[in-house]
Design a protein around this motif. Structure first.
Motif, PDB file in Angstrom:
ATOM      1  N   LEU A 177       0.619  -1.206   0.044  1.00 18.57           N
ATOM      2  CA  LEU A 177       0.105  -0.178   0.061  1.00 18.57           C
ATOM      3  C   LEU A 177       0.903   1.603   0.108  1.00 18.57           C
ATOM      4  O   LEU A 177       0.894   2.500   0.134  1.00 18.57           O
ATOM      5  CB  LEU A 177      -0.813  -0.253   1.036  1.00 18.57           C
ATOM      6  N   GLY A 178       2.028   1.603  -0.467  1.00 21.57           N
ATOM      7  CA  GLY A 178       3.581   2.269  -0.442  1.00 21.57           C
ATOM      8  C   GLY A 178       2.938   2.503  -1.316  1.00 21.57           C
ATOM      9  O   GLY A 178       2.436   2.075  -2.719  1.00 21.57           O
ATOM     10  N   LEU A 179       3.996   3.879  -2.019  1.00 20.10           N
ATOM     11  CA  LEU A 179       4.461   4.574  -2.587  1.00 20.10           C
ATOM     12  C   LEU A 179       4.473   3.599  -4.566  1.00 20.10           C
ATOM     13  O   LEU A 179       4.178   3.434  -5.404  1.00 20.10           O
ATOM     14  CB  LEU A 179       4.981   6.107  -2.622  1.00 20.10           C
ATOM     15  N   LEU A 180       5.781   2.939  -3.509  1.00 20.73           N
ATOM     16  CA  LEU A 180       5.989   1.988  -4.766  1.00 20.73           C
ATOM     17  C   LEU A 180       5.105   0.196  -5.020  1.00 20.73           C
ATOM     18  O   LEU A 180       5.397   0.072  -6.247  1.00 20.73           O
ATOM     19  CB  LEU A 180       7.586   1.264  -4.274  1.00 20.73           C
ATOM     20  N   GLY A 181       4.677   0.030  -3.768  1.00 13.89           N
ATOM     21  CA  GLY A 181       3.979  -1.046  -3.488  1.00 13.89           C
ATOM     22  C   GLY A 181       2.403  -0.715  -4.389  1.00 13.89           C
ATOM     23  O   GLY A 181       2.254  -1.658  -4.785  1.00 13.89           O
ATOM     24  N   LEU A 237       0.949  -7.519   1.435  1.00 11.60           N
ATOM     25  CA  LEU A 237       1.123  -7.746   3.296  1.00 11.60           C
ATOM     26  C   LEU A 237       1.013  -6.227   3.568  1.00 11.60           C
ATOM     27  O   LEU A 237       2.239  -6.215   3.523  1.00 11.60           O
ATOM     28  CB  LEU A 237       1.914  -8.947   3.419  1.00 11.60           C
ATOM     29  N   ASP A 238       0.219  -5.849   4.185  1.00 18.07           N
ATOM     30  CA  ASP A 238       0.674  -4.219   4.328  1.00 18.07           C
ATOM     31  C   ASP A 238       0.365  -4.106   5.881  1.00 18.07           C
ATOM     32  O   ASP A 238      -0.731  -4.622   6.288  1.00 18.07           O
ATOM     33  CB  ASP A 238       0.312  -3.117   4.613  1.00 18.07           C
ATOM     34  N   ILE A 239       0.851  -2.884   6.973  1.00 16.67           N
ATOM     35  CA  ILE A 239       0.426  -3.015   8.416  1.00 16.67           C
ATOM     36  C   ILE A 239      -1.036  -2.061   8.053  1.00 16.67           C
ATOM     37  O   ILE A 239      -1.707  -2.223   9.280  1.00 16.67           O
ATOM     38  CB  ILE A 239       1.528  -1.909   9.179  1.00 16.67           C
ATOM     39  N   LYS A 240      -1.125  -1.669   7.149  1.00 18.72           N
ATOM     40  CA  LYS A 240      -2.440  -0.838   7.129  1.00 18.72           C
ATOM     41  C   LYS A 240      -3.547  -1.317   7.121  1.00 18.72           C
ATOM     42  O   LYS A 240      -3.480  -2.491   6.453  1.00 18.72           O
ATOM     43  CB  LYS A 240      -2.167   0.667   5.826  1.00 18.72           C
ATOM     44  N   SER A 241      -4.748  -0.831   7.446  1.00 18.35           N
ATOM     45  CA  SER A 241      -6.237  -1.592   7.505  1.00 18.35           C
ATOM     46  C   SER A 241      -7.162  -1.348   6.537  1.00 18.35           C
ATOM     47  O   SER A 241      -6.482  -1.232   5.661  1.00 18.35           O
ATOM     48  CB  SER A 241      -7.474  -0.403   8.252  1.00 18.35           C
ATOM     49  N   LYS A 277      -4.196  -7.952   6.138  1.00 24.84           N
ATOM     50  CA  LYS A 277      -3.267  -6.634   7.106  1.00 24.84           C
ATOM     51  C   LYS A 277      -2.408  -7.982   7.499  1.00 24.84           C
ATOM     52  O   LYS A 277      -2.832  -8.278   8.382  1.00 24.84           O
ATOM     53  CB  LYS A 277      -4.583  -6.066   7.915  1.00 24.84           C
ATOM     54  N   CYS A 278      -0.950  -6.801   8.111  1.00 26.57           N
ATOM     55  CA  CYS A 278      -0.362  -7.765   8.797  1.00 26.57           C
ATOM     56  C   CYS A 278       1.091  -6.919   8.921  1.00 26.57           C
ATOM     57  O   CYS A 278       1.663  -6.230   7.966  1.00 26.57           O
ATOM     58  CB  CYS A 278       0.186  -9.008   7.992  1.00 26.57           C
ATOM     59  N   ASP A 279       1.494  -6.831  10.425  1.00 30.46           N
ATOM     60  CA  ASP A 279       2.543  -6.949  10.544  1.00 30.46           C
ATOM     61  C   ASP A 279       3.912  -7.278   9.921  1.00 30.46           C
ATOM     62  O   ASP A 279       3.877  -8.632  10.700  1.00 30.46           O
ATOM     63  CB  ASP A 279       2.816  -6.385  11.939  1.00 30.46           C
ATOM     64  N   VAL A 280       4.578  -7.464   9.309  1.00 29.44           N
ATOM     65  CA  VAL A 280       5.348  -8.542   8.635  1.00 29.44           C
ATOM     66  C   VAL A 280       7.106  -8.419   9.062  1.00 29.44           C
ATOM     67  O   VAL A 280       7.662  -9.081   8.444  1.00 29.44           O
ATOM     68  CB  VAL A 280       5.643  -8.144   6.950  1.00 29.44           C
ATOM     69  N   SER A 281       6.610  -7.145  10.131  1.00 32.35           N
ATOM     70  CA  SER A 281       8.613  -7.607  11.053  1.00 32.35           C
ATOM     71  C   SER A 281       8.211  -8.603  12.377  1.00 32.35           C
ATOM     72  O   SER A 281       8.651  -9.302  13.079  1.00 32.35           O
ATOM     73  CB  SER A 281       8.536  -6.235  11.537  1.00 32.35           C
ATOM     74  N   SER A 323      20.441   5.838  10.607  1.00 32.25           N
ATOM     75  CA  SER A 323      19.689   3.851  10.362  1.00 32.25           C
ATOM     76  C   SER A 323      18.782   3.691   9.301  1.00 32.25           C
ATOM     77  O   SER A 323      18.928   2.081   8.908  1.00 32.25           O
ATOM     78  CB  SER A 323      17.890   4.180  11.798  1.00 32.25           C
ATOM     79  N   TYR A 324      18.186   4.202   9.149  1.00 37.28           N
ATOM     80  CA  TYR A 324      17.957   4.306   7.186  1.00 37.28           C
ATOM     81  C   TYR A 324      18.924   4.140   6.486  1.00 37.28           C
ATOM     82  O   TYR A 324      18.817   2.036   5.559  1.00 37.28           O
ATOM     83  CB  TYR A 324      17.032   5.730   6.928  1.00 37.28           C
ATOM     84  N   PRO A 325      19.753   4.694   5.703  1.00 33.11           N
ATOM     85  CA  PRO A 325      20.779   4.302   5.126  1.00 33.11           C
ATOM     86  C   PRO A 325      21.429   2.758   5.742  1.00 33.11           C
ATOM     87  O   PRO A 325      21.880   2.022   5.098  1.00 33.11           O
ATOM     88  CB  PRO A 325      22.124   5.233   5.298  1.00 33.11           C
ATOM     89  N   CYS A 343      20.642   0.294   7.085  1.00 35.06           N
ATOM     90  CA  CYS A 343      19.094  -0.561   7.112  1.00 35.06           C
ATOM     91  C   CYS A 343      19.484  -1.469   4.769  1.00 35.06           C
ATOM     92  O   CYS A 343      19.548  -2.020   4.659  1.00 35.06           O
ATOM     93  CB  CYS A 343      17.786  -0.699   7.033  1.00 35.06           C
ATOM     94  N   LYS A 344      20.063  -0.394   4.681  1.00 34.83           N
ATOM     95  CA  LYS A 344      19.233  -0.298   3.551  1.00 34.83           C
ATOM     96  C   LYS A 344      20.368  -1.016   2.390  1.00 34.83           C
ATOM     97  O   LYS A 344      20.658  -1.726   1.731  1.00 34.83           O
ATOM     98  CB  LYS A 344      19.926   0.955   2.454  1.00 34.83           C
ATOM     99  N   GLY A 345      22.319  -0.300   3.248  1.00 38.82           N
ATOM    100  CA  GLY A 345      23.868  -0.467   3.070  1.00 38.82           C
ATOM    101  C   GLY A 345      23.289  -2.872   3.617  1.00 38.82           C
ATOM    102  O   GLY A 345      23.950  -3.835   3.116  1.00 38.82           O
ATOM    103  N   GLY A 378      15.674   8.400  -5.673  1.00 39.16           N
ATOM    104  CA  GLY A 378      14.375   9.062  -4.653  1.00 39.16           C
ATOM    105  C   GLY A 378      13.180   9.266  -6.220  1.00 39.16           C
ATOM    106  O   GLY A 378      13.449   9.719  -6.901  1.00 39.16           O
ATOM    107  N   ILE A 379      12.102   8.741  -5.136  1.00 39.83           N
ATOM    108  CA  ILE A 379      11.095   9.111  -6.492  1.00 39.83           C
ATOM    109  C   ILE A 379      10.161   9.903  -5.479  1.00 39.83           C
ATOM    110  O   ILE A 379      10.021  10.283  -4.867  1.00 39.83           O
ATOM    111  CB  ILE A 379       9.640   7.255  -5.635  1.00 39.83           C
ATOM    112  N   LYS A 380      10.041  10.804  -7.340  1.00 42.19           N
ATOM    113  CA  LYS A 380       8.656  11.970  -6.658  1.00 42.19           C
ATOM    114  C   LYS A 380       8.005  12.088  -6.332  1.00 42.19           C
ATOM    115  O   LYS A 380       7.162  11.479  -6.819  1.00 42.19           O
ATOM    116  CB  LYS A 380       8.505  13.072  -8.388  1.00 42.19           C
TER     117      LYS A 380
END
Ligand SMILES: NC(=O)c1ccc[n+]([C@@H]2O[C@H](COP(=O)([O-])OP(=O)(O)OC[C@H]3O[C@@H](n4cnc5c(N)ncnc54)[C@H](O)[C@@H]3O)[C@@H](O)[C@H]2O)c1
Length: 265
Positions: free
Chosen positions: A13-17, A34-38, A59-63, A175-177, A179-181, A208-210
């Motif tokens: 349900l995200g931008l790319l998803g 699978l997304d945490i959103k309702s 709906k699912c917390d995938v972590s 933390s983001y970079p 994690c991405k590494g 980066g996505i506009k």
């Protein structure tokens, strides 16, 4: 191209998803989001209406490994096999979501935010790859696609987050970079571990996505790319579609950078 595959997309349900879901459903694949959103959030997405027969939402917390194991039982009963897993769920810290520049400075960045980021970005990838990848390994075929970022390759340039007065309105988090590494390293680990079981594991690193970023940011970001612009989701989905397909049968352990040249200069 008709893939007739069952494709799990975390963070669908995200931008790319969302863009990925539409692109892949239109190839004939069945998409399992699978997304945490309702479910309510899912139902609000009008662009999904046309592809509703090729789409299932959970709906699912995938972590959370317990929750993912439970969902796995449901999914296996319903779909029998999984062909592709796309790990796109993430806790992103983006300029458009920024609230307090002070809080985002490394010196002030909280261990709580650090832990949340590791959990959301890395635990989710580990958990879903373990649970769904195990099923793929039993059928000796599958493709796992992890989403990293240019920030998994190079450090963030904090100057693109400055306003016209040269003041940072935001600092990209540590933390983001990190994690991405790790996503890129994890991809190579898993590709090597599961290669002989017929599972290909690859990574895509978008620039980066506009979206809803401010004009100043878009200008600064664009100037740092060779192509002079930010990405659109359509720039990223094609390569993922390719990695899902049998045309990519000899590609594994790779990191494909789709960044308009940001990391090339
Ligand atoms: N947007 C960009 O500019 C950009 C650039 C480079 C890389 N990426 C990467 O692309 C991927 C997708 O990014 P996006 O921009 O679509 O992000 P987004 O924030 O729009 O979407 C992320 C989705 O993941 C879901 N999610 C988060 N934690 C979850 C959890 N624990 N369980 C289930 N769902 C969860 C969210 O609900 C959301 O729908 C991410 O890996 C991101 O790091 C994005």
């Amino acid at each position: 191209m008709n893939y007739k595959k069952n494709i799990i997309i975390t963070g669908g349900l995200g931008l790319l998803g969302k863009a990925l879901t539409i692109e892949l459903a239109n190839t004939g694949a069945h998409i399992i989001i699978l997304d945490i959103k309702s479910k309510k959030e899912f139902n609000k997405i009008n662009s999904f209406k046309k592809i509703k027969n090729n789409l299932s939402y959970f709906k699912c917390d995938v972590s959370n490994i317990k929750i993912v194991k439970k969902i796995n039982i449901k999914l296996r009963n319903k779909f029998k096999k999984f062909d592709v897993l796309i790990n796109a769920a993430a806790v992103t810290d983006a300029v458009e979501k920024s609230k307090s520049p002070k809080k985002s400075m490394f010196e002030n960045y909280s261990i709580n935010d650090w832990n949340k980021s590791i959990l959301g970005n890395l635990n989710s990838m580990f958990v879903c790859s373990q649970v769904f990848g195990k099923i793929m390994s039993q059928s000796k075929k599958g493709s796992i696609i992890n989403i990293s970022s240019t920030y998994g390759i190079v450090g963030p340039d904090q100057s693109i987050y400055r306003d016209k007065k040269n003041k940072n309105i935001f600092f990209k988090s540590p933390s983001y970079p990190t994690c991405k590494g790790a996503v890129i390293s994890f991809t190579k680990y898993l590709a090597s571990y599961w290669g002989k079981r017929g599972i290909r594991v690859n990574c895509v690193s978008p620039g980066g996505i506009k979206d809803n970023q401010n004009k100043e940011f878009i200008k600064k970001y664009s100037a740092k790319t060779i192509l002079g612009r930010m990405a659109e989701t359509k720039d990223i989905v094609g390569i993922i579609r390719f990695l899902c397909s049998d045309d990519a049968n000899y590609i594994t352990g790779s990191n494909i950078v789709v960044d308009g040249g940001w990391t090339a200069i």
